[in-house]
Design a protein around this motif. Structure first.
Motif, PDB file in Angstrom:
ATOM      1  N   SER A  67       3.979  26.635 -21.722  1.00  0.00           N
ATOM      2  CA  SER A  67       4.320  27.588 -20.677  1.00  0.00           C
ATOM      3  C   SER A  67       4.254  26.929 -19.300  1.00  0.00           C
ATOM      4  CB  SER A  67       3.362  28.784 -20.752  1.00  0.00           C
ATOM      5  OG  SER A  67       3.625  29.711 -19.725  1.00  0.00           O
ATOM      6  N   ILE A  68       3.170  26.218 -19.047  1.00  0.00           N
ATOM      7  CA  ILE A  68       3.005  25.540 -17.759  1.00  0.00           C
ATOM      8  C   ILE A  68       4.092  24.481 -17.578  1.00  0.00           C
ATOM      9  CG2 ILE A  68       1.489  24.057 -16.385  1.00  0.00           C
ATOM     10  CD1 ILE A  68      -0.879  25.494 -17.760  1.00  0.00           C
ATOM     11  N   ALA A  69       4.430  23.767 -18.649  1.00  0.00           N
ATOM     12  CA  ALA A  69       5.463  22.734 -18.564  1.00  0.00           C
ATOM     13  C   ALA A  69       6.805  23.343 -18.145  1.00  0.00           C
ATOM     14  CB  ALA A  69       5.602  22.002 -19.898  1.00  0.00           C
ATOM     15  N   GLN A  70       7.114  24.538 -18.652  1.00  0.00           N
ATOM     16  CA  GLN A  70       8.352  25.209 -18.244  1.00  0.00           C
ATOM     17  C   GLN A  70       8.299  25.571 -16.763  1.00  0.00           C
ATOM     18  OE1 GLN A  70      11.173  25.403 -19.763  1.00  0.00           O
ATOM     19  NE2 GLN A  70      10.412  24.604 -21.685  1.00  0.00           N
ATOM     20  N   TYR A  71       7.160  26.062 -16.309  1.00  0.00           N
ATOM     21  CA  TYR A  71       7.027  26.418 -14.901  1.00  0.00           C
ATOM     22  C   TYR A  71       7.077  25.180 -14.005  1.00  0.00           C
ATOM     23  CZ  TYR A  71       6.561  31.421 -15.108  1.00  0.00           C
ATOM     24  OH  TYR A  71       6.843  32.758 -15.255  1.00  0.00           O
ATOM     25  N   ALA A  72       6.638  24.022 -14.507  1.00  0.00           N
ATOM     26  CA  ALA A  72       6.759  22.779 -13.745  1.00  0.00           C
ATOM     27  C   ALA A  72       8.235  22.455 -13.527  1.00  0.00           C
ATOM     28  CB  ALA A  72       6.054  21.635 -14.471  1.00  0.00           C
ATOM     29  N   LYS A  73       9.071  22.750 -14.511  1.00  0.00           N
ATOM     30  CA  LYS A  73      10.512  22.531 -14.370  1.00  0.00           C
ATOM     31  C   LYS A  73      11.096  23.463 -13.315  1.00  0.00           C
ATOM     32  CE  LYS A  73      11.188  20.974 -19.108  1.00  0.00           C
ATOM     33  NZ  LYS A  73      11.830  21.284 -20.391  1.00  0.00           N
ATOM     34  N   VAL A  74      10.556  24.677 -13.195  1.00  0.00           N
ATOM     35  CA  VAL A  74      11.037  25.619 -12.179  1.00  0.00           C
ATOM     36  C   VAL A  74      10.852  24.999 -10.799  1.00  0.00           C
ATOM     37  CG1 VAL A  74      10.692  27.878 -11.104  1.00  0.00           C
ATOM     38  CG2 VAL A  74      10.574  27.663 -13.592  1.00  0.00           C
ATOM     39  N   ALA A  75       9.718  24.335 -10.592  1.00  0.00           N
ATOM     40  CA  ALA A  75       9.438  23.726  -9.295  1.00  0.00           C
ATOM     41  C   ALA A  75      10.484  22.677  -8.939  1.00  0.00           C
ATOM     42  CB  ALA A  75       8.040  23.107  -9.291  1.00  0.00           C
ATOM     43  N   GLY A  76      11.064  22.031  -9.951  1.00  0.00           N
ATOM     44  CA  GLY A  76      12.062  21.002  -9.705  1.00  0.00           C
ATOM     45  C   GLY A  76      13.493  21.482  -9.804  1.00  0.00           C
ATOM     46  N   ALA A 117       0.854  25.718 -12.810  1.00  0.00           N
ATOM     47  CA  ALA A 117      -0.035  26.786 -13.281  1.00  0.00           C
ATOM     48  C   ALA A 117      -0.294  27.800 -12.175  1.00  0.00           C
ATOM     49  CB  ALA A 117      -1.351  26.200 -13.795  1.00  0.00           C
ATOM     50  N   THR A 118      -0.456  27.321 -10.949  1.00  0.00           N
ATOM     51  CA  THR A 118      -0.694  28.236  -9.829  1.00  0.00           C
ATOM     52  C   THR A 118       0.535  29.099  -9.575  1.00  0.00           C
ATOM     53  OG1 THR A 118      -2.230  26.657  -8.845  1.00  0.00           O
ATOM     54  CG2 THR A 118      -1.365  28.363  -7.397  1.00  0.00           C
ATOM     55  N   TYR A 119       1.711  28.481  -9.620  1.00  0.00           N
ATOM     56  CA  TYR A 119       2.951  29.245  -9.435  1.00  0.00           C
ATOM     57  C   TYR A 119       3.105  30.304 -10.528  1.00  0.00           C
ATOM     58  CZ  TYR A 119       7.861  30.482  -9.448  1.00  0.00           C
ATOM     59  OH  TYR A 119       9.035  31.189  -9.461  1.00  0.00           O
ATOM     60  N   GLU A 120       2.838  29.910 -11.760  1.00  0.00           N
ATOM     61  CA  GLU A 120       2.979  30.846 -12.880  1.00  0.00           C
ATOM     62  C   GLU A 120       1.998  32.014 -12.728  1.00  0.00           C
ATOM     63  OE1 GLU A 120       3.128  30.837 -17.755  1.00  0.00           O
ATOM     64  OE2 GLU A 120       2.674  28.987 -16.699  1.00  0.00           O
ATOM     65  N   ARG A 121       0.749  31.714 -12.389  1.00  0.00           N
ATOM     66  CA  ARG A 121      -0.233  32.790 -12.169  1.00  0.00           C
ATOM     67  C   ARG A 121       0.219  33.700 -11.040  1.00  0.00           C
ATOM     68  NH1 ARG A 121      -5.987  32.113 -12.215  1.00  0.00           N
ATOM     69  NH2 ARG A 121      -5.924  34.247 -11.499  1.00  0.00           N
ATOM     70  N   VAL A 140       2.129  30.023  -3.280  1.00  0.00           N
ATOM     71  CA  VAL A 140       2.903  28.835  -3.610  1.00  0.00           C
ATOM     72  C   VAL A 140       4.312  29.020  -3.080  1.00  0.00           C
ATOM     73  CG1 VAL A 140       3.829  27.436  -5.486  1.00  0.00           C
ATOM     74  CG2 VAL A 140       1.560  28.422  -5.685  1.00  0.00           C
ATOM     75  N   ASN A 141       4.821  28.022  -2.415  1.00  0.00           N
ATOM     76  CA  ASN A 141       6.178  28.074  -1.899  1.00  0.00           C
ATOM     77  C   ASN A 141       7.157  27.956  -3.059  1.00  0.00           C
ATOM     78  OD1 ASN A 141       8.636  27.614  -0.713  1.00  0.00           O
ATOM     79  ND2 ASN A 141       7.879  26.116   0.761  1.00  0.00           N
ATOM     80  N   ARG A 142       8.072  28.915  -3.188  1.00  0.00           N
ATOM     81  CA  ARG A 142       9.026  28.913  -4.296  1.00  0.00           C
ATOM     82  C   ARG A 142      10.076  27.818  -4.154  1.00  0.00           C
ATOM     83  NH1 ARG A 142       8.749  33.135  -7.643  1.00  0.00           N
ATOM     84  NH2 ARG A 142       7.456  34.852  -7.024  1.00  0.00           N
ATOM     85  N   GLN A 143      10.291  27.316  -2.955  1.00  0.00           N
ATOM     86  CA  GLN A 143      11.295  26.279  -2.740  1.00  0.00           C
ATOM     87  C   GLN A 143      10.606  24.915  -2.729  1.00  0.00           C
ATOM     88  OE1 GLN A 143      14.511  27.144  -2.548  1.00  0.00           O
ATOM     89  NE2 GLN A 143      13.922  29.269  -2.790  1.00  0.00           N
ATOM     90  N   LEU A 144       9.941  24.560  -3.813  1.00  0.00           N
ATOM     91  CA  LEU A 144       9.096  23.376  -3.830  1.00  0.00           C
ATOM     92  C   LEU A 144       9.858  22.071  -3.928  1.00  0.00           C
ATOM     93  CD1 LEU A 144       6.395  24.862  -6.148  1.00  0.00           C
ATOM     94  CD2 LEU A 144       6.117  24.341  -3.754  1.00  0.00           C
TER      95      LEU A 144
END
Length: 159
Positions: A67-76, A117-121, A140-144
């Protein structure tokens, strides 16, 4: 319903698949929801709503790291993310979702997973009854952008 009709009308549109995925997740059909989010990503590999949806599915299925790995992709993701409504409790009981969110919170201290993880939370906080007990995560800034993704331990590619 209407979402399935929209897919028939325009099979190239990722948004109909994202909406159907969220509906299925809300109906406690995570495996079917995952297929829809993957269909959306085949059409638009950087679709952050589909990436978030996959992260939500993995969390609903108790795979916290996936789950966290998917959210890490969102950041990119290159595409700006428009807020997509989260299915209530991700189709889980409030207790189940809170348990997963608390486990997820343990990863916010990790150098590798902190950002994702912080973004997902942040995104999921407030979607479960009793979530106020979790404490408010930092904003967390969504436009990371890509640098955040690298810091989270993920490469730029979403493939």
């Amino acid at each position: 319903g209407n979402v399935r009709e929209a897919i028939k009308v325009d099979v190239s549109s990722p948004e109909a698949y994202v909406k159907l995925g969220n509906l299925l997740l809300g109906e406690v059909k995570p495996a079917e929801a995952k297929e829809q989010f993957q269909e959306a990503l085949q059409r638009t590999p950087q679709n952050c709503r589909a990436l978030e949806g996959l992260g939500d599915v993995e969390l609903a299925m108790s795979d916290i790291l996936a789950s966290i790995a998917q959210y890490a992709k969102v950041a990119g993701a290159k595409e700006a993310c428009i807020e997509e409504p989260v299915p209530l409790n991700l189709g889980l009981s409030p207790v189940e979702l809170n348990t997963r969110l608390k486990t997820l919170g343990e990863y916010t201290a990790s150098a590798k997973w902190k950002l994702a993880a912080t973004y997902e939370r942040f995104r999921l906080d407030g979607h479960a009854l009793g979530s106020e007990e979790l404490g408010a995560p930092e904003t967390v800034n969504r436009q990371l952008g890509g640098e955040a993704s690298k810091r989270a331990g993920e490469s730029q590619s979403c493939n």
